[in-house]
Design a protein around this motif. Structure first.
Motif, PDB file in Angstrom:
ATOM      1  N   LEU A 170      30.575  26.394  44.221  1.00 21.61           N
ATOM      2  CA  LEU A 170      30.534  27.852  44.368  1.00 21.61           C
ATOM      3  C   LEU A 170      31.940  28.431  44.434  1.00 21.61           C
ATOM      4  O   LEU A 170      32.235  29.458  43.805  1.00 21.61           O
ATOM      5  N   GLY A 171      32.811  27.785  45.200  1.00 22.43           N
ATOM      6  CA  GLY A 171      34.179  28.265  45.322  1.00 22.43           C
ATOM      7  C   GLY A 171      34.930  28.185  44.007  1.00 22.43           C
ATOM      8  O   GLY A 171      35.696  29.098  43.657  1.00 22.43           O
ATOM      9  N   PHE A 172      34.709  27.097  43.266  1.00 21.17           N
ATOM     10  CA  PHE A 172      35.372  26.956  41.968  1.00 21.17           C
ATOM     11  C   PHE A 172      34.938  28.058  41.015  1.00 21.17           C
ATOM     12  O   PHE A 172      35.766  28.690  40.344  1.00 21.17           O
ATOM     13  N   ASP A 173      33.621  28.284  40.934  1.00 18.98           N
ATOM     14  CA  ASP A 173      33.116  29.315  40.020  1.00 18.98           C
ATOM     15  C   ASP A 173      33.613  30.696  40.413  1.00 18.98           C
ATOM     16  O   ASP A 173      33.951  31.520  39.551  1.00 18.98           O
ATOM     17  N   LEU A 174      33.683  30.971  41.717  1.00 13.50           N
ATOM     18  CA  LEU A 174      34.197  32.262  42.164  1.00 13.50           C
ATOM     19  C   LEU A 174      35.662  32.414  41.784  1.00 13.50           C
ATOM     20  O   LEU A 174      36.078  33.484  41.287  1.00 13.50           O
ATOM     21  N   ALA A 175      36.449  31.367  42.001  1.00 13.39           N
ATOM     22  CA  ALA A 175      37.862  31.428  41.640  1.00 13.39           C
ATOM     23  C   ALA A 175      38.037  31.639  40.139  1.00 13.39           C
ATOM     24  O   ALA A 175      38.920  32.396  39.698  1.00 13.39           O
ATOM     25  N   MET A 176      37.183  30.999  39.344  1.00 15.52           N
ATOM     26  CA  MET A 176      37.274  31.162  37.902  1.00 15.52           C
ATOM     27  C   MET A 176      36.911  32.587  37.474  1.00 15.52           C
ATOM     28  O   MET A 176      37.545  33.159  36.581  1.00 15.52           O
ATOM     29  N   ARG A 177      35.932  33.173  38.137  1.00 11.78           N
ATOM     30  CA  ARG A 177      35.558  34.554  37.802  1.00 11.78           C
ATOM     31  C   ARG A 177      36.688  35.519  38.153  1.00 11.78           C
ATOM     32  O   ARG A 177      36.971  36.457  37.397  1.00 11.78           O
ATOM     33  N   VAL A 178      37.332  35.282  39.290  1.00 12.79           N
ATOM     34  CA  VAL A 178      38.464  36.130  39.664  1.00 12.79           C
ATOM     35  C   VAL A 178      39.597  35.948  38.666  1.00 12.79           C
ATOM     36  O   VAL A 178      40.212  36.924  38.199  1.00 12.79           O
ATOM     37  N   ARG A 179      39.882  34.702  38.322  1.00 12.82           N
ATOM     38  CA  ARG A 179      40.936  34.425  37.339  1.00 12.82           C
ATOM     39  C   ARG A 179      40.659  35.149  36.034  1.00 12.82           C
ATOM     40  O   ARG A 179      41.540  35.777  35.443  1.00 12.82           O
ATOM     41  N   ASN A 180      39.415  35.091  35.546  1.00 12.36           N
ATOM     42  CA  ASN A 180      39.086  35.700  34.263  1.00 12.36           C
ATOM     43  C   ASN A 180      39.048  37.228  34.324  1.00 12.36           C
ATOM     44  O   ASN A 180      39.226  37.894  33.300  1.00 12.36           O
ATOM     45  N   ALA A 181      38.822  37.768  35.517  1.00 19.12           N
ATOM     46  CA  ALA A 181      38.864  39.221  35.673  1.00 19.12           C
ATOM     47  C   ALA A 181      40.288  39.754  35.667  1.00 19.12           C
ATOM     48  O   ALA A 181      40.526  40.903  35.290  1.00 19.12           O
ATOM     49  N   LEU A 182      41.232  38.895  36.056  1.00 18.29           N
ATOM     50  CA  LEU A 182      42.619  39.343  36.211  1.00 18.29           C
ATOM     51  C   LEU A 182      43.545  38.857  35.107  1.00 18.29           C
ATOM     52  O   LEU A 182      44.664  39.372  34.975  1.00 18.29           O
ATOM     53  N   TRP A 183      43.118  37.877  34.326  1.00 16.74           N
ATOM     54  CA  TRP A 183      44.041  37.230  33.394  1.00 16.74           C
ATOM     55  C   TRP A 183      43.383  37.045  32.036  1.00 16.74           C
ATOM     56  O   TRP A 183      42.207  36.710  31.949  1.00 16.74           O
ATOM     57  N   ARG A 184      44.135  37.277  30.982  1.00 18.89           N
ATOM     58  CA  ARG A 184      43.687  37.052  29.622  1.00 18.89           C
ATOM     59  C   ARG A 184      44.670  36.105  28.934  1.00 18.89           C
ATOM     60  O   ARG A 184      45.877  36.194  29.191  1.00 18.89           O
ATOM     61  N   PRO A 185      44.172  35.215  28.083  1.00 17.79           N
ATOM     62  CA  PRO A 185      42.785  35.046  27.663  1.00 17.79           C
ATOM     63  C   PRO A 185      41.945  34.363  28.738  1.00 17.79           C
ATOM     64  O   PRO A 185      42.501  33.689  29.614  1.00 17.79           O
TER      65      PRO A 185
END
Length: 240
Positions: A170-185
């Protein structure tokens, strides 16, 4: 978790801030020395479960990475075995490790095959596709298989509600969602976006008849349920 031959923390950070394709190009030379490679126990259990379905002629490994899935295909396939991946770096490693196989660079969401394979496998790839992208992958595999062909892949049971593993994923997926919301690509890699019921529904929608078998060699949880199942998705012998 990592051997001395694996990537450094800096290399992992650079990969994580890249696109999926670029990230795996960078990681490819050291990928087999990371915990991200499909464990040998899963490959062995899958090969054992599929042994009763062989021999067949042509085999395909979808999202093949460095080619670990060839260990499953080679004993079953009497003809050509092919790996497909969109990372040139991963394919280069696969080609060096398995020069007798055919290697194709392509996006799994748009596979360039039609009615050419009797067996397709994939290992550890579903987390790289958003739920809305998964149907395109399954439809492409369906087209790639001959009538009567089989698509097989292992899928792990979700961690128990009270387990540390649940909170880690759960923590990994949350961190990945935050990363993808803030960073491209974006870098798409999630552990909890491919639950078994949704995967089976998508396979059925693509035209497969899907069942599962327990990979008993990988053990059972405390409640008796299997730690891992093998999905067997069959293309009808007469798809029309």
């Amino acid at each position: 978790m990592f051997s001395a031959q694996g990537p450094s923390l800096r290399e992992l950070c650079v990969q994580a801030l890249s696109s999926v394709q670029r990230g795996y190009d960078l990681l490819a030379p050291k990928f087999d020395h990371t915990p991200f490679r499909t464990p040998q126990s899963i490959l062995d259990a899958t090969a054992q479960a599929l042994s009763e379905f062989g021999p067949v002629s042509q085999g395909l490994d979808v999202c093949c990475g460095t080619g670990a899935g060839m260990q499953v295909l080679r004993p079953l396939c009497q003809g050509r075995i092919t790996g497909v991946d969109f990372s040139a770096g991963m394919l280069a490693q696969a080609r060096n490790a398995h020069p007798d196989a055919t290697w194709v660079r392509a996006d799994a969401r748009a596979l360039p095959f039609a009615d050419g394979f009797d067996l397709a496998v994939t290992f550890g790839a579903l987390g790289h596709f958003l739920p809305a992208e998964r149907p395109a992958v399954f439809e492409g595999v369906y087209r790639a298989l001959r009538p009567g062909g089989l698509f097989a892949f292992p899928i792990g049971a979700p961690p128990p509600p009270t387990s540390v593993a649940l909170w880690v994923t759960l923590g990994f997926d949350l961190a990945m969602r935050v990363r993808n919301a803030l960073w491209r690509p974006p870098f798409v890699m999630y552990y909890r976006t491919s639950p078994l019921p949704a995967v089976l529904d998508d396979l059925t929608a693509a035209g497969f008849t899907a069942t599962t078998v327990d990979l008993t060699a990988l053990g059972r949880r405390r409640d008796g349920s299997p730690r891992c199942r093998l999905i067997l998705a069959r293309k009808p012998a007469d798809p029309h």
